[in-house]
Design a protein around this motif. Structure first.
Motif, mmCIF file in Angstrom:
data_model
loop_
_atom_site.group_PDB
_atom_site.id
_atom_site.type_symbol
_atom_site.label_atom_id
_atom_site.label_comp_id
_atom_site.label_asym_id
_atom_site.label_seq_id
_atom_site.Cartn_x
_atom_site.Cartn_y
_atom_site.Cartn_z
ATOM 1 N N CYS A 27 0.732 -1.327 0.047
ATOM 2 C CA CYS A 27 0.074 0.063 0.040
ATOM 3 C C CYS A 27 0.925 1.066 0.197
ATOM 4 N N ALA A 28 0.842 1.950 -0.881
ATOM 5 C CA ALA A 28 1.464 3.411 -1.159
ATOM 6 C C ALA A 28 0.662 4.367 -0.584
ATOM 7 N N THR A 29 1.169 4.868 0.421
ATOM 8 C CA THR A 29 0.348 6.228 0.799
ATOM 9 C C THR A 29 0.968 6.843 1.906
ATOM 10 N N GLY A 51 1.408 -7.971 4.455
ATOM 11 C CA GLY A 51 1.221 -6.507 3.651
ATOM 12 C C GLY A 51 2.144 -5.498 4.236
ATOM 13 N N PHE A 52 2.297 -4.465 3.698
ATOM 14 C CA PHE A 52 3.091 -3.626 4.287
ATOM 15 C C PHE A 52 3.079 -2.106 3.463
ATOM 16 N N ALA A 99 0.327 -0.887 9.869
ATOM 17 C CA ALA A 99 0.344 -0.245 8.225
ATOM 18 C C ALA A 99 -1.164 -0.248 7.915
ATOM 19 N N THR A 100 -1.313 0.383 6.962
ATOM 20 C CA THR A 100 -2.737 0.413 6.227
ATOM 21 C C THR A 100 -2.981 -0.794 5.286
ATOM 22 N N ALA A 101 -1.942 -1.257 4.804
ATOM 23 C CA ALA A 101 -1.944 -2.533 4.108
ATOM 24 C C ALA A 101 -2.781 -3.633 4.846
ATOM 25 N N ASN A 102 -2.370 -3.607 6.255
ATOM 26 C CA ASN A 102 -2.988 -4.676 6.948
ATOM 27 C C ASN A 102 -4.172 -4.451 7.225
#
Ligand code: UT7
Length: 332
Positions: free
Chosen positions: A82-84, A109-110, A93-96
């Protein structure tokens, strides 16, 4: 055995419904439609409204869209990047969180923090995972809820940014389609021109930082503009040269949507006519990590198998880069 490349096999997106038009901005700050249009190219931007909604909600919708289009289940995904720069929270992390909301039960995810170049950085990392042969389905999602860090009393920044999410699926390909080459750069000395002053370990959040408005975007627009024009144009040209690509070989340029004048300068340097440039800044403004996948999503039906596409970005850090993709499918 032929080399494994990482092909984009599906694209998904999410855009909030609320449209913050130039006319509405005129009622909020000392600005006008003509200035915004001529200096940036923007007519309106989307804003995520609603209590409890964050970047992860937009990213999860983009991921679900991508999975439905590809016709695969969430459990098949191996990894999500996740690019943010507007994560739901500092950690996790938002990816999680996206993984949880979209049901990616078997994925790790990261997050990648590279501002407007975040999608290109993440695409390169995701590509390496697929090329290694170890991972078969990797999602790269670019998402930003810029409205959460914009000061709507600062006319120099509030007219530029918008919210949105775009995602791509990377899968192995043995016919040479997919990500062919990438040039990425960063120069941390550029941080003085574009950053958020507080909320990190350098200056933790306090009453004082809130009162001093240090949790909003700080940008020295003209300086960033100068670096962006040169950085994005030069690296795109360098990528073409290093791969012996001429303007005729390129079907599309997909530039980060920060300012129409930066986009024009990049296209000129590459010798590309405007018809070959994806531009949707007028509708969505600068959605930071989401601009490039949002363009791919919007233009998907016009893309043909074998098209050479150059993705290019410049942003906070400074970070910048360009990536050459050979499109892997017809989706008409
Ligand atoms: O994606 C991340 C990377 N970021 C970028 O790539 C952004 C790069 N920078 C830019 O796109 C441009 O610098 C901006 C769009 C941010 C600003 O455009 P500019 O042509 O560089 O304007 P400026 O900052 O030089 O300001 C020119 C004038 C100033 O007034 P004075 O001092 O000449 O009287 C500003 O106060 O325009 C004024 N101004 C505005 N006027 C009306 C600044 N913002 C506004 C506004 N409405 N919203």
């Amino acid at each position: 055995m032929s080399k494994i490349t990482a092909a984009i096999t599906s694209v998904g997106a999410f855009l909030p419904e609320f449209r913050l038009t130039n006319a509405l901005l005129e009622t909020m700050v000392e600005t006008n439609d003509e200035w915004i249009k001529t200096r940036t190219g923007i007519d309106e931007r989307r804003i995520l409204k609603g209590e409890g909604l964050a970047s992860s909600d937009m990213a999860a919708e983009a991921v679900k869209d991508l999975l439905a289009k590809r016709g695969i289940s969430a459990e098949e995904i191996d990894c999500i990047i996740c690019a943010t720069v507007t994560p739901d929270m500092v950690f996790p992390a938002t990816a999680n969180i996206v993984g949880d909301k979209a049901g990616l039960k078997n994925a790790f995810g990261f997050d990648v923090s590279a501002a407007c170049s975040g999608f290109l950085y993440s695409l390169t990392v995701g590509t390496s995972l697929v090329e290694s042969g170890r991972y078969k389905k990797v999602i790269v999602v670019g998402v930003d809820k810029m409205s959460s860090i914009v000061d709507y009393t600062d006319r120099a920044t509030c007219v530029i940014f918008g919210d949105g999410a775009g995602a791509v699926l990377l899968e192995p390909n043995e016919e040479g389609y997919g990500v062919k080459d990438s040039l990425l750069r960063s120069d941390g000395s550029g941080r003085i021109f574009l950053h958020m002053k507080a909320g990190g370990s350098l200056k933790p959040s306090s009453m004082e930082t809130v009162q001093a408005k240090e949790h909003y975007i700080y940008q020295e627009g003209q300086s960033v503009f100068k670096f962006a024009v040169k950085g994005m144009a030069d690296i795109s040209y360098e990528l073409m040269e290093r791969n012996n690509l001429t303007a005729d070989d390129i079907a599309w340029l997909v530039p980060h949507q920060a300012n129409l004048r930066i986009i024009d300068a990049t296209a000129n340097r590459m010798g590309l006519s405007k018809e070959k440039v994806m531009i949707n800044i007028q509708k969505y403004g600068n959605t930071t990590a989401a601009t490039i996948p949002l363009c791919l999503w919007e233009w998907e039906k016009k893309l043909n198998k074998g098209d050479n596409i150059i993705l290019a970005a410049f942003g906070g850090g400074f970070t910048w880069g360009a990536t050459w993709v050979k499109w892997a499918y017809d989706s008409k």
